[in-house]
Write a protein that holds these residues in place. Structure first.
Motif, PDB file in Angstrom:
ATOM      1  N   SER A 231      -1.166   1.659   4.696  1.00  0.00           N
ATOM      2  CA  SER A 231      -0.137   1.629   3.646  1.00  0.00           C
ATOM      3  C   SER A 231       0.875   2.726   3.941  1.00  0.00           C
ATOM      4  O   SER A 231       0.875   3.286   5.035  1.00  0.00           O
ATOM      5  N   GLY A 266      -0.808   1.605  -4.564  1.00  0.00           N
ATOM      6  CA  GLY A 266      -1.673   2.691  -4.108  1.00  0.00           C
ATOM      7  C   GLY A 266      -0.787   3.546  -3.215  1.00  0.00           C
ATOM      8  O   GLY A 266      -0.236   4.564  -3.613  1.00  0.00           O
ATOM      9  N   GLY A 268       1.657   1.643  -1.769  1.00  0.00           N
ATOM     10  CA  GLY A 268       2.863   0.871  -2.042  1.00  0.00           C
ATOM     11  C   GLY A 268       3.067  -0.390  -1.218  1.00  0.00           C
ATOM     12  O   GLY A 268       4.071  -1.086  -1.384  1.00  0.00           O
ATOM     13  N   SER A 269       2.106  -0.752  -0.335  1.00  0.00           N
ATOM     14  CA  SER A 269       2.453  -1.814   0.625  1.00  0.00           C
ATOM     15  C   SER A 269       2.464  -3.222   0.038  1.00  0.00           C
ATOM     16  O   SER A 269       3.316  -4.033   0.387  1.00  0.00           O
ATOM     17  N   SER A 415      -3.191  -9.111  -5.108  1.00  0.00           N
ATOM     18  CA  SER A 415      -3.352  -8.536  -3.767  1.00  0.00           C
ATOM     19  C   SER A 415      -4.739  -8.760  -3.183  1.00  0.00           C
ATOM     20  O   SER A 415      -4.916  -8.708  -1.977  1.00  0.00           O
TER      21      SER A 415
END
Ligand SMILES: Cc1ncc(COP(=O)(O)O)c(C=O)c1O
Length: 457
Positions: A231, A266, A268-269, A415
């Motif tokens: 990430s 988390g 950001g990914s 996700s």
């Protein structure tokens, strides 16, 4: 006519390019600094950890980056992923809103993480790398990279945050099934791990500590091992753009366009993956979709952090970047969303948040699990605790639309699934989970240790 629930693309619709937000955001990137000298990093410094192609992607301002055919071939195992209209959830909520979700849980390992694990393994492979090291929080990233390394014949060492290692033994077995070696971090294998254990033999670990261990293992390998991060870095966020690119086409199939796009953050990914292609549509084509990042109240970097330079890891070995941070020494409470226990955030998300181009909200653990169970009972999928943060915010948006009598089109990223998170669900259903208040004291202490960077922050 019966109404459609699933919006599917063909294999031929699989994106041929990743989208790089740096081409359109027009926000000058803050320099990335060496942790030892606090001077800007050079490609030489980064090349100890990463292959050159990924370093070039990291600093690229090209709008579109071609996806190699070898990577597209493996993406085809699970991409394009489905977009669903959550009709049954809408009914339960009695909302006037339309709720859509992109289901990244259908990947072989159960999350969005292979979208970047596969290209990272590929670019390492063609650069001649033989082995990688990495960290994992919830185990989703470790599983994804284990699978990808197996496809490209690379060895892999995974430093798994100890609390997750204990909560999710089957994630470890999954990684081992693909051929990876997994350690509970902090370990006694690295200088940094040993120093953490000396201070606190019962340390639950954190993503920051596990990153330090994995970086140390690669940096001290004499060139034998490279490091891979799941990430935060630009190239990771760019790889995840396949989520949003597909979702744009699928919303078109549904004849709708989202008013709000939501993802948990988390590093950001997955949020960037779904949101940045829609942000491009805002910036380039005049759309006005709101983009909402959702974080836990236990690790609220965007909503409570300070926007300044900080180390990416706890041991100060990773580069220093400008981001919203709770302090690299801050160890978030042991919430069950292990993948969201990070002190910082991807620099591009921070810059966009600072510029008012995206929004953020923090949600509590109990309200998050309440949303997760509601979603599971309505839609059938038990979500990952991380993804449940996005579901909480999507439900809150839908309830707000109902109160206001609006037809709001909501799109969120699912996700991952929570099939390995039954310990968390068991604790929730037994009434044993707590809300963690914002740990103000611990954050204040961690803020004392920020690097003293002289250039303007
Ligand atoms: C299912 C899932 N969602 C979200 C995240 C958070 O990571 P990111 O913010 O990079 O998407 C993780 C991280 O482990 C995860 O496993």
């Amino acid at each position: 006519m019966p109404e459609q629930t699933r919006f599917l693309l063909n294999e031929s619709d699989l994106p041929r390019y990743w989208y790089n937000i740096n081409a359109d955001s027009k926000l000058p990137p803050a320099p990335v600094l060496r942790p030892d000298t606090l001077e800007p990093v050079t490609p030489d410094f980064l090349s100890v950890l990463f292959p050159m192609e990924l370093i070039l992607q990291e600093v690229s301002t090209e709008r579109f980056i071609p996806i190699p055919e070898e990577v597209r071939e493996i993406y085809k195992l699970y991409r394009p992923t489905p977009l669903l209209r959550a009709r049954r959830l809408e009914q339960v909520l009695g909302t006037t809103a339309h709720i859509y979700y992109k289901n990244e849980a259908v990947s072989p390992v159960g999350s969005h993480k292979p979208n970047t694990a596969i290209p990272q393994a590929f670019f390492n492979r063609i650069a001649g790398t033989k082995a990688l090291t990495t960290e994992t929080g919830a185990g989703q990233w470790g599983s994804a990279l284990s699978m990808a390394c197996n496809f490209f014949d690379l060895d892999l060492e995974v430093y798994m945050v100890k609390v997750s290692y204990q909560q999710k033994p089957y994630r470890r077995v999954m990684m081992e099934t693909y051929g990876a070696t997994v350690f509970a971090s902090p370990t006694d294998r690295t200088n940094y791990g040993r120093s953490v254990l000396d201070n606190d033999p019962n340390s639950p670990g954190s993503l920051g500590i596990a990153i330090s261990e994995a970086v140390e293992a690669a940096a001290s390998s004499g060139g034998k091992k490279k490091y891979s991060l799941g990430s935060v870095l630009n190239h990771v966020l760019t790889h995840q753009s396949v989520i949003g690119e597909e979702a744009i086409k699928q919303m078109d199939l549904a004849n709708e366009y989202p008013d709000v796009v939501i993802g948990c953050v988390g590093g950001g990914s997955n949020f960037a993956g779904i949101a940045y292609p829609f942000l491009r549509e805002n910036l380039v084509n005049g759309r006005r979709t709101r983009l909402l990042a959702v974080e836990p109240t236990a690790a609220p970097s965007l909503t409570k952090g300070v926007y300044t330079f900080d180390y990416g890891d706890t041991a100060r070995m990773a580069p220093v970047v400008k981001m919203y941070t709770l302090g690299h020494g801050f160890i978030p409470p042991s919430i069950h969303a292990g993948g969201l226990r990070y002190h910082g955030m991807a620099p591009s998300i921070c810059a966009l948040y600072d510029a008012g181009m995206i929004e953020a909200v923090a949600v509590r653990q109990l309200a998050t699990f309440e949303a997760a169970v509601l979603f599971a009972r309505a839609e059938g999928i038990v979500p990952a605790p991380e993804s449940a943060h996005a579901i909480r915010a999507a439900i809150d948006e839908a309830l707000d639309a109902k109160t206001k009598g609006e037809k709001r089109v909501i799109l969120f990223n699912l996700s991952g699934h929570g099939n390995f998170d039954m310990g968390a669900y068991e604790a929730y259903l037994a009434g044993k989970l707590d809300d963690h208040e914002y740990p103000e004291e611990a954050v204040r202490a961690a803020m004392q240790e920020l690097p003293k960077v002289t250039m303007p922050a």
